[in-house]
Design a protein around this motif. Structure first.
Motif, PDB file in Angstrom:
ATOM      1  N   LYS A  77       0.807  -1.226   0.000  1.00  0.00           N
ATOM      2  CA  LYS A  77       0.000   0.000   0.000  1.00  0.00           C
ATOM      3  C   LYS A  77       0.840   1.277   0.000  1.00  0.00           C
ATOM      4  CE  LYS A  77      -1.090   0.918   4.867  1.00  0.00           C
ATOM      5  NZ  LYS A  77      -0.359  -0.095   5.632  1.00  0.00           N
ATOM      6  N   GLY A  78       2.144   1.173   0.284  1.00  0.00           N
ATOM      7  CA  GLY A  78       3.000   2.357   0.302  1.00  0.00           C
ATOM      8  C   GLY A  78       3.051   3.044  -1.056  1.00  0.00           C
ATOM      9  N   ARG A  79       3.121   4.381  -1.047  1.00  0.00           N
ATOM     10  CA  ARG A  79       3.100   5.128  -2.292  1.00  0.00           C
ATOM     11  C   ARG A  79       4.350   4.920  -3.136  1.00  0.00           C
ATOM     12  NH1 ARG A  79      -1.089   8.338  -3.121  1.00  0.00           N
ATOM     13  NH2 ARG A  79      -2.473   8.519  -1.350  1.00  0.00           N
ATOM     14  N   SER A  80       5.447   4.512  -2.498  1.00  0.00           N
ATOM     15  CA  SER A  80       6.664   4.285  -3.282  1.00  0.00           C
ATOM     16  C   SER A  80       6.557   2.991  -4.092  1.00  0.00           C
ATOM     17  CB  SER A  80       7.879   4.236  -2.362  1.00  0.00           C
ATOM     18  OG  SER A  80       7.684   3.234  -1.389  1.00  0.00           O
ATOM     19  N   ASN A  81       5.557   2.188  -3.791  1.00  0.00           N
ATOM     20  CA  ASN A  81       5.329   0.975  -4.576  1.00  0.00           C
ATOM     21  C   ASN A  81       4.533   1.340  -5.830  1.00  0.00           C
ATOM     22  OD1 ASN A  81       4.931  -1.684  -5.453  1.00  0.00           O
ATOM     23  ND2 ASN A  81       3.048  -1.866  -4.245  1.00  0.00           N
ATOM     24  N   VAL A  82       5.231   1.777  -6.878  1.00  0.00           N
ATOM     25  CA  VAL A  82       4.517   2.242  -8.077  1.00  0.00           C
ATOM     26  C   VAL A  82       3.727   1.120  -8.745  1.00  0.00           C
ATOM     27  CG1 VAL A  82       5.709   4.339  -8.744  1.00  0.00           C
ATOM     28  CG2 VAL A  82       6.753   2.142  -9.248  1.00  0.00           C
ATOM     29  N   ALA A  83       4.124  -0.123  -8.490  1.00  0.00           N
ATOM     30  CA  ALA A  83       3.411  -1.250  -9.100  1.00  0.00           C
ATOM     31  C   ALA A  83       1.958  -1.304  -8.640  1.00  0.00           C
ATOM     32  CB  ALA A  83       4.116  -2.562  -8.767  1.00  0.00           C
ATOM     33  N   ARG A  84       1.674  -0.674  -7.502  1.00  0.00           N
ATOM     34  CA  ARG A  84       0.307  -0.707  -7.000  1.00  0.00           C
ATOM     35  C   ARG A  84      -0.650   0.052  -7.919  1.00  0.00           C
ATOM     36  NH1 ARG A  84      -0.809   4.329  -3.940  1.00  0.00           N
ATOM     37  NH2 ARG A  84      -2.057   3.476  -2.292  1.00  0.00           N
ATOM     38  N   TYR A  85      -0.114   0.913  -8.780  1.00  0.00           N
ATOM     39  CA  TYR A  85      -0.979   1.684  -9.677  1.00  0.00           C
ATOM     40  C   TYR A  85      -1.391   0.901 -10.920  1.00  0.00           C
ATOM     41  CZ  TYR A  85       0.348   5.596  -6.770  1.00  0.00           C
ATOM     42  OH  TYR A  85       0.541   6.417  -5.691  1.00  0.00           O
ATOM     43  N   MET A  86      -0.806  -0.281 -11.096  1.00  0.00           N
ATOM     44  CA  MET A  86      -1.199  -1.097 -12.252  1.00  0.00           C
ATOM     45  C   MET A  86      -2.582  -1.663 -12.028  1.00  0.00           C
ATOM     46  SD  MET A  86       2.154  -3.165 -13.494  1.00  0.00           S
ATOM     47  CE  MET A  86       3.609  -2.259 -14.015  1.00  0.00           C
ATOM     48  N   ASN A  87      -3.425  -1.492 -13.020  1.00  0.00           N
ATOM     49  CA  ASN A  87      -4.804  -1.952 -12.884  1.00  0.00           C
ATOM     50  C   ASN A  87      -4.966  -3.414 -13.291  1.00  0.00           C
ATOM     51  OD1 ASN A  87      -6.173   0.400 -11.929  1.00  0.00           O
ATOM     52  ND2 ASN A  87      -5.799   1.323 -13.942  1.00  0.00           N
ATOM     53  N   HIS A  88      -6.086  -3.947 -12.855  1.00  0.00           N
ATOM     54  CA  HIS A  88      -6.441  -5.322 -13.224  1.00  0.00           C
ATOM     55  C   HIS A  88      -6.987  -5.371 -14.653  1.00  0.00           C
ATOM     56  CE1 HIS A  88      -8.574  -9.180 -13.285  1.00  0.00           C
ATOM     57  NE2 HIS A  88      -9.546  -8.496 -13.875  1.00  0.00           N
ATOM     58  N   SER A  89      -6.654  -6.432 -15.344  1.00  0.00           N
ATOM     59  CA  SER A  89      -7.351  -6.750 -16.583  1.00  0.00           C
ATOM     60  C   SER A  89      -7.480  -8.256 -16.678  1.00  0.00           C
ATOM     61  CB  SER A  89      -6.580  -6.230 -17.795  1.00  0.00           C
ATOM     62  OG  SER A  89      -7.171  -6.764 -18.981  1.00  0.00           O
ATOM     63  N   CYS A  90      -8.634  -8.712 -17.198  1.00  0.00           N
ATOM     64  CA  CYS A  90      -8.819 -10.157 -17.364  1.00  0.00           C
ATOM     65  C   CYS A  90      -7.970 -10.672 -18.521  1.00  0.00           C
ATOM     66  CB  CYS A  90     -10.293 -10.465 -17.597  1.00  0.00           C
ATOM     67  SG  CYS A  90     -11.329  -9.968 -16.216  1.00  0.00           S
ATOM     68  N   SER A  91      -7.460  -9.767 -19.351  1.00  0.00           N
ATOM     69  CA  SER A  91      -6.564 -10.180 -20.435  1.00  0.00           C
ATOM     70  C   SER A  91      -5.396  -9.202 -20.480  1.00  0.00           C
ATOM     71  CB  SER A  91      -7.304 -10.189 -21.769  1.00  0.00           C
ATOM     72  OG  SER A  91      -7.829  -8.905 -22.034  1.00  0.00           O
ATOM     73  N   GLY A  92      -4.628  -9.173 -19.390  1.00  0.00           N
ATOM     74  CA  GLY A  92      -3.548  -8.201 -19.230  1.00  0.00           C
ATOM     75  C   GLY A  92      -2.360  -8.475 -20.139  1.00  0.00           C
ATOM     76  N   ASN A  93      -1.474  -7.482 -20.217  1.00  0.00           N
ATOM     77  CA  ASN A  93      -0.252  -7.649 -21.015  1.00  0.00           C
ATOM     78  C   ASN A  93       0.965  -7.903 -20.126  1.00  0.00           C
ATOM     79  OD1 ASN A  93      -0.062  -5.120 -19.936  1.00  0.00           O
ATOM     80  ND2 ASN A  93      -0.354  -4.035 -21.882  1.00  0.00           N
ATOM     81  N   ALA A  94       0.718  -8.082 -18.824  1.00  0.00           N
ATOM     82  CA  ALA A  94       1.790  -8.376 -17.883  1.00  0.00           C
ATOM     83  C   ALA A  94       1.288  -9.413 -16.880  1.00  0.00           C
ATOM     84  CB  ALA A  94       2.239  -7.108 -17.165  1.00  0.00           C
ATOM     85  N   ASP A  95       2.221  -9.925 -16.101  1.00  0.00           N
ATOM     86  CA  ASP A  95       1.883 -10.984 -15.160  1.00  0.00           C
ATOM     87  C   ASP A  95       2.843 -10.908 -13.980  1.00  0.00           C
ATOM     88  OD1 ASP A  95      -0.048 -12.863 -14.950  1.00  0.00           O
ATOM     89  OD2 ASP A  95       0.992 -14.425 -16.074  1.00  0.00           O
ATOM     90  N   PRO A  96       2.359 -11.089 -12.756  1.00  0.00           N
ATOM     91  CA  PRO A  96       3.287 -11.118 -11.632  1.00  0.00           C
ATOM     92  C   PRO A  96       4.029 -12.452 -11.585  1.00  0.00           C
ATOM     93  CG  PRO A  96       1.017 -11.337 -10.868  1.00  0.00           C
ATOM     94  CD  PRO A  96       0.970 -11.253 -12.361  1.00  0.00           C
ATOM     95  N   VAL A  97       5.317 -12.377 -11.326  1.00  0.00           N
ATOM     96  CA  VAL A  97       6.114 -13.594 -11.168  1.00  0.00           C
ATOM     97  C   VAL A  97       6.612 -13.612  -9.728  1.00  0.00           C
ATOM     98  CG1 VAL A  97       8.194 -14.803 -11.895  1.00  0.00           C
ATOM     99  CG2 VAL A  97       6.805 -13.590 -13.587  1.00  0.00           C
ATOM    100  N   ILE A  98       6.270 -14.647  -9.006  1.00  0.00           N
ATOM    101  CA  ILE A  98       6.627 -14.723  -7.586  1.00  0.00           C
ATOM    102  C   ILE A  98       7.785 -15.691  -7.419  1.00  0.00           C
ATOM    103  CG2 ILE A  98       5.785 -15.263  -5.279  1.00  0.00           C
ATOM    104  CD1 ILE A  98       2.941 -14.701  -6.352  1.00  0.00           C
ATOM    105  N   ARG A  99       8.846 -15.204  -6.796  1.00  0.00           N
ATOM    106  CA  ARG A  99      10.014 -16.051  -6.571  1.00  0.00           C
ATOM    107  C   ARG A  99      10.796 -15.509  -5.382  1.00  0.00           C
ATOM    108  NH1 ARG A  99      13.794 -17.228 -11.636  1.00  0.00           N
ATOM    109  NH2 ARG A  99      15.406 -18.369 -10.545  1.00  0.00           N
TER     110      ARG A  99
END
Ligand SMILES: [Zn+2]
Length: 178
Positions: A77-99
């Motif tokens: 939720k921190g504002r420095s986390n710019v990734a939080r501004y990425m919106n949801h899409s059911c057919s997005g052009n990006a994907d989170p990779v967890i590692r």
């Protein structure tokens, strides 16, 4: 964030620049590519304190909690986390990779400058936060548009049929012997 918004890419304290900017989107703020991003590129990391899922149960719920695995969650939720501004899409052009308890957002399509960068938030988040208001992603909007057009066409067919029946009834009345 410092006043770097007029620059091509968002500046960071460590000198790193992102290939995107945060700007106005259909649903508030969103993230838009400022340069071509190749499929397979890591775009940004989803940053925030790492909490155990047990700790998460003890803090007020927020929509930026991102579960990493059965044990850990990142609170983005921190504002420095710019990734939080990425919106949801059911057919997005990006994907989170967890590692290794890190979440990085990766392009899964070639992204053109100006295109919004989105990813699928997953079923739990979708059902909790997006479904109640109706998903605003391109795919869902197109689906709803198609559905509305089909309903309109069906209604038009019904009206035509009714008009034909009326005309027929009128013709029969005028022909019936007195
Ligand atoms: Zn959608």
């Amino acid at each position: 964030m410092p006043a770097h918004t007029s620059r091509k890419s968002v500046g960071l304290a460590n000198g790193h620049t992102y290939p995107f900017r945060v700007g106005r989107s259909r649903t508030g703020l969103g993230v838009f590519a400022t340069e071509p991003i190749k499929k397979g590129t890591f775009i940004v990391e989803y940053l925030g304190p790492l909490l155990t899922n047990k700790q998460c149960d003890e803090i007020p719920d927020n929509r930026y909690l991102f579960e990493v695995n059965a044990r850990w969650t990142i609170d983005g939720k921190g504002r420095s986390n710019v990734a939080r501004y990425m919106n949801h899409s059911c057919s997005g052009n990006a994907d989170p990779v967890i590692r290794d308890r890190r979440i990085r957002i990766k392009a899964i399509k070639n992204i053109k400058p100006g295109e919004e960068i989105t990813y699928d938030y997953g079923k739990d988040h979708f059902n909790a936060y997006i479904k109640p208001h109706g998903c605003q992603c391109d795919r869902c909007r197109a689906k709803r548009r198609k559905h509305r057009a089909e309903v309109r066409a069906a209604n038009a067919r019904k009206r035509k049929r009714a008009a034909r029946k009326l005309a027929l009834a009128a013709a029969e009345r005028s022909q019936s012997p007195r």
